[in-house]
Scaffold this active site. Structure first.
Site, short mmCIF file in Angstrom:
data_model
loop_
_atom_site.label_atom_id
_atom_site.label_comp_id
_atom_site.label_asym_id
_atom_site.label_seq_id
_atom_site.Cartn_x
_atom_site.Cartn_y
_atom_site.Cartn_z
N SER A 1 17.43 0.04 15.17
CA SER A 1 18.12 1.30 14.89
C SER A 1 17.29 2.49 15.37
O SER A 1 17.83 3.48 15.87
CB SER A 1 18.42 1.41 13.39
OG SER A 1 19.30 2.46 13.17
N HIS B 1 18.77 14.23 11.79
CA HIS B 1 19.21 13.29 10.76
C HIS B 1 17.96 12.51 10.33
O HIS B 1 17.23 12.00 11.19
CB HIS B 1 20.28 12.35 11.32
CG HIS B 1 20.51 11.13 10.49
ND1 HIS B 1 20.87 11.23 9.16
CD2 HIS B 1 20.41 9.81 10.76
CE1 HIS B 1 20.99 10.01 8.65
NE2 HIS B 1 20.71 9.13 9.60
N ASP C 1 0.86 -1.18 0.00
CA ASP C 1 0.00 0.00 0.00
C ASP C 1 0.90 1.24 0.00
O ASP C 1 1.76 1.39 0.88
CB ASP C 1 -0.88 -0.04 1.25
CG ASP C 1 -1.82 1.15 1.35
OD1 ASP C 1 -1.72 2.07 0.51
OD2 ASP C 1 -2.64 1.17 2.29
N CYS D 1 26.45 7.85 9.46
CA CYS D 1 25.85 9.12 9.02
C CYS D 1 26.29 10.30 9.87
O CYS D 1 25.90 11.44 9.60
CB CYS D 1 24.32 9.03 9.07
SG CYS D 1 23.68 7.67 8.11
N GLU E 1 30.07 7.53 3.99
CA GLU E 1 30.16 6.10 4.29
C GLU E 1 29.99 5.31 2.99
O GLU E 1 29.65 4.14 3.00
CB GLU E 1 29.18 5.68 5.37
CG GLU E 1 27.73 6.03 5.13
CD GLU E 1 26.82 5.52 6.24
OE1 GLU E 1 26.89 4.32 6.56
OE2 GLU E 1 26.03 6.32 6.76
N LYS F 1 9.39 10.91 15.20
CA LYS F 1 9.35 10.07 16.41
C LYS F 1 10.36 10.57 17.43
O LYS F 1 10.06 10.68 18.62
CB LYS F 1 9.72 8.62 16.06
CG LYS F 1 8.59 7.85 15.44
CD LYS F 1 9.03 6.42 15.20
CE LYS F 1 7.97 5.70 14.40
NZ LYS F 1 8.23 4.34 14.11
N THR G 1 13.82 3.42 1.64
CA THR G 1 14.57 4.48 2.36
C THR G 1 15.94 4.71 1.73
O THR G 1 16.89 5.06 2.41
CB THR G 1 14.69 4.17 3.87
OG1 THR G 1 15.45 2.97 4.05
CG2 THR G 1 13.34 3.99 4.52
N1 COA Z 1 -0.67 3.31 5.83
C1 COA Z 1 -0.01 4.08 6.75
N2 COA Z 1 0.99 3.63 7.53
C2 COA Z 1 1.40 2.35 7.34
C3 COA Z 1 0.78 1.50 6.39
C4 COA Z 1 -0.29 2.04 5.62
N3 COA Z 1 -0.92 1.30 4.70
N4 COA Z 1 1.38 0.30 6.46
C5 COA Z 1 2.37 0.40 7.40
N5 COA Z 1 2.37 1.63 7.94
C6 COA Z 1 3.26 2.16 8.99
C7 COA Z 1 3.54 1.16 10.09
O1 COA Z 1 2.51 1.16 11.05
C8 COA Z 1 4.86 1.70 10.63
O2 COA Z 1 4.59 2.80 11.48
P1 COA Z 1 5.28 2.88 12.93
O3 COA Z 1 6.76 2.89 12.67
O4 COA Z 1 4.78 4.14 13.49
O5 COA Z 1 4.88 1.66 13.66
C9 COA Z 1 5.54 2.25 9.38
O6 COA Z 1 4.52 2.40 8.38
C10 COA Z 1 6.59 1.33 8.81
O7 COA Z 1 6.01 0.07 8.65
P2 COA Z 1 6.79 -1.24 9.10
O8 COA Z 1 5.98 -2.43 8.79
O9 COA Z 1 7.28 -1.08 10.50
O10 COA Z 1 7.98 -1.12 8.04
P3 COA Z 1 9.17 -2.05 7.67
O11 COA Z 1 9.30 -3.26 8.49
O12 COA Z 1 9.03 -2.24 6.23
O13 COA Z 1 10.46 -1.10 8.02
C11 COA Z 1 11.92 0.74 8.31
C12 COA Z 1 10.49 0.30 8.02
C13 COA Z 1 11.96 2.26 8.34
C14 COA Z 1 12.38 0.18 9.66
C15 COA Z 1 12.83 0.21 7.14
O14 COA Z 1 12.48 0.89 5.97
C16 COA Z 1 14.32 0.38 7.40
O15 COA Z 1 14.94 -0.40 8.10
N6 COA Z 1 14.94 1.42 6.80
C17 COA Z 1 16.36 1.74 7.01
C18 COA Z 1 16.49 2.59 8.24
C19 COA Z 1 17.94 2.87 8.52
O16 COA Z 1 18.75 2.97 7.62
N7 COA Z 1 18.32 3.03 9.80
C20 COA Z 1 19.71 3.26 10.15
C21 COA Z 1 20.18 4.64 10.02
S1 COA Z 1 19.50 5.80 11.14
#
Ligand code: COA
Length: 391
Positions: free
Chosen positions: A202, A234, A30, A112, A80, A243, A153
Site C-alpha cells: 500500500s 492523507h 519496542d 479513504c 468506508e 515518505k 494504525t
Molecule cells: N525504533 C524505530 N523505528 C523502528 C523500530 C524501532 N525500535 N522498529 C521498527 N522501526 C521502523 C521500521 O524500520 C519501519 O521503518 P521503515 O518503514 O522506514 O522501513 C517502521 O518502523 C515500521 O516497521 P515495520 O516492521 O515495517 O512495521 P510493520 O510490518 O509492523 O508494518 C505498517 C507497518 C505501517 C505497514 C502497518 O502498520 C500497516 O499495514 N498499517 C496499515 C496501513 C494502511 O492502512 N494502509 C492503507 C491505507 S493508505
C-alpha cells in the site's frame, strides 16, 4: 469565475484513546517502533455508543449552529465504515442536525479518498448555484485485526466542511491531478469487520499515485513544487506522509534540503499523532492541524493536499488561504477535545474493540459512555436509534 472553497471546517474524535506505549508493552514491541517508525503516539477509539453517524453529527453541529441551514443544498457523507448497505448515513445526520427537508442527502465511498471526490462535487454544485452551500462530512473508524501490523494504525474521527462561494478559509483551485489504478493493497469485503491489508504494498501504491497526481497537477495548473508553501497528506500513519513528501519532492526536482521538506510537514502531523488513522477524515484533520498549529500567518499561502484511497484513487489539489481565516477556525475547541480525552487501559480497549451490536434485530439499549452530544442509544427492529444529549 466564482471563487469556491472551504468556508468552515471542524473535526471531532472520540473522547477515549489508547496510548501506543501501552499497546507496545502488551504486544512485546519496542515503543519506538510506533513512536518513531510509524510516527504515532496515541489512537482515538470509539465507545460502543459512538459510530460514524454520531461522530459526523458532532463534527458538523458547531458549523450548522453558525450558518443559515436553508442555504445548505446538500449533505454529503464520505465513509468506508458505513452503517447500512442501503440508507445513506447522511440522512441520520440530516435528522440529528435538524436540517430542512429541502436539503438532499447522500453517502460517498472510495476507501479513504471519497471525501475529496465530495469536495470536487460540492465545488461544482456551488459553482452552479453560488448562493447555495454544501455540507460535506468525512467520518470513519479505522479498525484492524488485533495483534496484526495494522493494530497500531487504528483511530477514528470526523471532519465537517462547509463549501461555499467566496469562502472564508481556503479558496480551492479547479485544477487538480488524479491517478486511478486498480490495486489490491487494502480492501474490506462485505463479510469482514476489518480490512485485508498489505501495508508495505500500500505504501508503494500510495507513493506512485502521489508522484503521478502531483506531476499532472503541475502540468495542468502550471504551479511548481517550490511555489507551494504547505503540503497536507492523507495520513494512515504519520511516516507515510513524510515518505510520500520526500518522494514527491524528488520527482518534482526541488532543490529544497531534506530538513526544510521535513519541517514543512511538522504542523500537519500534530493531530494525527494523537488521533491515529481516520480514513476519509485523515487528510482534512491534517488540514485542521496545519491551520490551527502553524507558527506563521498562512494568509495568501498555497496549500497542496494529497488525498489517497486504496484500491486506488489519488488526487493532488491546492488552494489559497484567505485573509481573516483564523477567525473562522475552531482551534480552541479542537485542542480542548484532545486535551480532555480519557485514557483507556488495555482491557478497556479490548472491551471497546470486541463489542458487537446484535445481528438479529433484537432490541438492545446501549450504555451511555460517550461524552459527545450525539450518541447511538438503541437498536430495535434492525434499525439504529440515535439521541441528542442535553449538556
Ligand atoms: N525504533 C524505530 N523505528 C523502528 C523500530 C524501532 N525500535 N522498529 C521498527 N522501526 C521502523 C521500521 O524500520 C519501519 O521503518 P521503515 O518503514 O522506514 O522501513 C517502521 O518502523 C515500521 O516497521 P515495520 O516492521 O515495517 O512495521 P510493520 O510490518 O509492523 O508494518 C505498517 C507497518 C505501517 C505497514 C502497518 O502498520 C500497516 O499495514 N498499517 C496499515 C496501513 C494502511 O492502512 N494502509 C492503507 C491505507 S493508505
Amino acid at each position: 469565475m466564482t471563487k469556491v472553497g472551504i468556508d468552515a471546517i471542524n473535526f471531532y474524535t472520540s473522547d477515549f484513546y489508547l496510548n501506543l506505549e501501552e499497546l507496545a508493552k502488551e504486544r512485546g514491541v519496542d515503543s519506538d517502533k510506533f513512536k518513531i517508525g510509524i510516527g504515532q503516539e496515541r489512537m482515538s477509539f470509539p465507545s460502543p455508543d459512538e459510530d460514524i453517524v454520531t461522530m459526523a453529527a458532532n463534527a458538523a453541529y458547531p458549523i450548522v449552529q453558525n450558518c443559515d441551514k436553508s442555504k445548505i443544498s446538500t449533505i454529503m457523507l464520505a465513509t468506508e465504515t458505513g452503517v447500512d448497505q442501503s440508507k445513506a448515513a447522511s440522512i441520520f445526520v440530516h435528522e440529528l442536525l435538524g436540517m430542512p427537508s429541502t436539503t438532499r442527502a447522500v453517502e460517498l465511498k472510495q476507501a479513504c479518498y471519497s471525501g475529496t471526490a465530495g469536495v470536487q462535487m460540492a465545488c461544482a454544485l456551488v459553482e452552479r448555484n453560488p448562493e447555495e452551500q454544501v455540507l460535506l462530512i468525512m467520518s470513519d473508524i479505522a479498525k484492524y485485526d488485533l495483534d496484526s501490523p495494522g493494530e497500531p494504525t487504528q483511530g477514528c474521527g470526523a471532519v465537517a466542511i462547509l463549501i461555499s462561494a467566496n469562502p472564508s478559509i481556503l479558496e480551492l483551485s479547479p485544477k487538480t491531478g488524479i491517478h486511478t489504478e486498480s490495486s489490491h493493497d487494502f480492501w474490506r469485503p462485505n463479510y469482514r469487520q476489518t480490512p485485508v491489508v498489505d501495508g508495505k504494498y500500500s505504501t508503494l501504491v500510495y507513493i506512485k499515485a502521489a508522484k503521478k497526481a502531483f506531476a499532472q497537477l503541475t502540468e495542468k495548473s502550471g504551479v511548481a513544487f517550490d511555489e507551494i508553501d504547505n503540503f497536507c497528506y492523507h495520513l494512515p500513519f504519520s511516516t507515510m506522509g513524510v515518505k510520500a513528501h520526500l518522494k514527491v519532492a524528488k520527482s518534482a526536482k526541488t532543490e529544497k534540503p531534506k530538513e526544510e521538506l521535513l519541517k514543512q510537514l511538522d504542523p500537519i502531523l500534530i493531530y494525527n499523532k494523537e488521533i491515529g488513522n481516520s480514513y476519509t477524515a485523515s487528510i482534512y484533520i491534517a488540514l485542521c492541524s496545519l491551520l490551527d498549529n502553524s507558527e506563521t500567518d498562512l494568509t495568501g499561502q498555497k496549500v497542496a493536499l494529497f488525498s489517497f484511497g486504496s484500491g486506488c484513487v489519488g488526487e493532488f489539489f491546492y488552494g489559497t488561504v484567505v485573509e481573516g481565516y483564523k477567525e473562522k477556525l475552531h482551534t480552541e475547541a479542537h485542542k480542548a477535545q484532545l486535551l480532555n480525552r480519557t485514557e483507556l487501559s488495555f482491557s478497556e480497549y479490548l472491551r471497546f474493540y470486541q463489542f458487537k451490536l446484535p445481528q438479529d434485530g433484537s432490541t438492545f439499549q446501549l450504555e451511555h459512555e460517550t461524552r459527545g452530544m450525539f450518541r447511538l442509544a438503541e437498536i430495535k427492529d434492525h434499525y439504529r436509534v440515535y439521541s441528542k444529549c442535553e449538556r
